[in-house]
Scaffold this active site. Sequence first.
Site, PDB file in Angstrom:
ATOM      1  N   ALA A   1      -1.433  -6.835  12.432  1.00 10.66           N
ATOM      2  CA  ALA A   1      -2.285  -6.852  11.245  1.00 10.66           C
ATOM      3  C   ALA A   1      -2.664  -5.403  10.964  1.00 10.66           C
ATOM      4  CB  ALA A   1      -3.527  -7.692  11.493  1.00 10.66           C
TER       5      ALA A   1
ATOM      6  N   LYS B   1       6.371  -3.162  13.362  1.00 10.18           N
ATOM      7  CA  LYS B   1       7.754  -2.746  13.083  1.00 10.18           C
ATOM      8  C   LYS B   1       8.735  -3.909  13.153  1.00 10.18           C
ATOM      9  CE  LYS B   1       7.357   2.126  14.275  1.00 10.18           C
ATOM     10  NZ  LYS B   1       7.611   2.498  12.868  1.00 10.18           N
TER      11      LYS B   1
ATOM     12  N   ASN C   1       8.125  -6.221  10.114  1.00 11.61           N
ATOM     13  CA  ASN C   1       8.570  -5.560   8.881  1.00 11.61           C
ATOM     14  C   ASN C   1      10.090  -5.603   8.758  1.00 11.61           C
ATOM     15  OD1 ASN C   1       5.896  -4.883   8.398  1.00 11.61           O
ATOM     16  ND2 ASN C   1       6.123  -2.755   9.055  1.00 11.61           N
TER      17      ASN C   1
ATOM     18  N   LYS D   1      15.024  13.147   2.230  1.00  9.28           N
ATOM     19  CA  LYS D   1      16.353  13.778   2.193  1.00  9.28           C
ATOM     20  C   LYS D   1      17.469  12.768   2.476  1.00  9.28           C
ATOM     21  CE  LYS D   1      15.280  17.043   5.169  1.00  9.28           C
ATOM     22  NZ  LYS D   1      13.817  16.917   5.319  1.00  9.28           N
TER      23      LYS D   1
ATOM     24  N   ALA E   1       6.271   1.396   6.366  1.00 11.26           N
ATOM     25  CA  ALA E   1       7.359   0.397   6.361  1.00 11.26           C
ATOM     26  C   ALA E   1       8.641   0.887   5.694  1.00 11.26           C
ATOM     27  CB  ALA E   1       6.930  -0.923   5.725  1.00 11.26           C
ATOM     28  N   ALA E   2       8.698   2.142   5.269  1.00 11.22           N
ATOM     29  CA  ALA E   2       9.936   2.648   4.677  1.00 11.22           C
ATOM     30  C   ALA E   2      11.061   2.652   5.702  1.00 11.22           C
ATOM     31  CB  ALA E   2       9.717   4.058   4.124  1.00 11.22           C
ATOM     32  N   GLY E   3      10.770   3.138   6.905  1.00  8.42           N
ATOM     33  CA  GLY E   3      11.779   3.147   7.954  1.00  8.42           C
ATOM     34  C   GLY E   3      12.175   1.745   8.381  1.00  8.42           C
ATOM     35  N   ASP E   4      11.203   0.845   8.408  1.00 10.00           N
ATOM     36  CA  ASP E   4      11.506  -0.539   8.774  1.00 10.00           C
ATOM     37  C   ASP E   4      12.378  -1.207   7.722  1.00 10.00           C
ATOM     38  OD1 ASP E   4       9.926  -0.249  11.052  1.00 10.00           O
ATOM     39  OD2 ASP E   4       8.118  -0.867   9.990  1.00 10.00           O
TER      40      ASP E   4
END
Length: 303
Positions: free
Chosen positions: A12, A40, A43, A227, A252-255
Site C-alpha cells: 500500500a 514492485k 505493479n 534516455k 511504477a515506470a520501471g515496473d
Amino acid sequence: MSTLLVVGSANADHVLTFDNLPQAGETLMCQEYRLELGGKGANQAVAAARLRSSKQTVSFISALGDDSNAKKMRDTWTIDGIDLTGCYEIPGQSTGTAMIFVNQLGENSIGVVPGANAYLLPKHIQQQQTLFIQAKYMLIQLETSIDSVHEALLLARQHQCTTILNPAPAATLPEEILSLVDIITPNETEALTLTGVEVVDQSSASKAAEYLHRQGINKVIITLGSKGAYISEQGSGQIIPAPIVSAVDTVAAGDTFNGALMVALDEGNNLIDAVIFANKASSIAVTRHGAQSSIPYREQLNR
C-alpha cells in the site's frame, strides 16, 4: 494460452507530493497525499495483465496481510484478470507499506516496510509448482526474501521457464542467484551495485553488461530513464531510445517496463522490439500519477 508468472511484493503506497524532495533534517509541507496500490511485484503483474494479448494469462505469487488493504488489492487485481491462486494471506501481519515522496519533476524517494512480504517463504513457492510448470516466463524482483527469490529461480529453471530478474531494490547478489537468470533488467543505480560500474554512457553500460554476461546471464537490459534502455545480447549492445514525454510521476515506470517486456517477449518479439514496446508503455506511465493507476492498457498503447 500462454501463462506469464510474476513473483514478488505487494504494498500500500502512501504518496506525498512536494515542490522539491525533502533534504536530511528538513521538514516540508506536502501539496497532496493519496493512497495507492503498489509494490514492485504487484505493479509488474498489473502491467503484464493490462498489456497482455487475449492469448496470455497472468498469475501472481505474493504474500498479503490480513487487513483491508489486502482485500482491496485482491478485488482490484481480479478486475484486471490476474490469477491469484498463489497469493497468500499471512495471519497477524499487515500488508506491505511504502512511503513515496514525489517532486514536481516526477522524481521520487521511496521507503518500504516489508510487512507480509517478508513472510513469502520458499515453502510457499514450492506449493505453487503447478504455476511454474505452466509458465513460459517468470518475472521476479528483490522486495521479498532472497531465499524465496532463489527458490523461485531454481523452480523456474527446473521447468524450463525463462527467468527475468528485475534486481530492485539495489543489492549485491551471489553467483548462485545470477547464474539462474536468463534476462536481467537493472537501472543505472542497480547496475552499479551489481557490477561496480557507474553507467553514464553507452561505453560504461557495455562494461556493466559484460560483467553480467560473465555471470551467465544471456540478455542484459539496463534501463536509463528518459534516455530509454541499453540492451546487450550475444556480444552486441545498443541504446533503444524512449519516446519523449513530459513526466509527472516516475513511480511504477520501471515496473511497467518489466511487465510489458515479458508480454512482448512471450509474443515472440526479438529483444529490440520487446524493449521498444516496453519503452512505450513506461513512457505512458510517467505522464500519470500513481503506481498501478498509472499503468496503461493494451488498447491505449496501440493508440
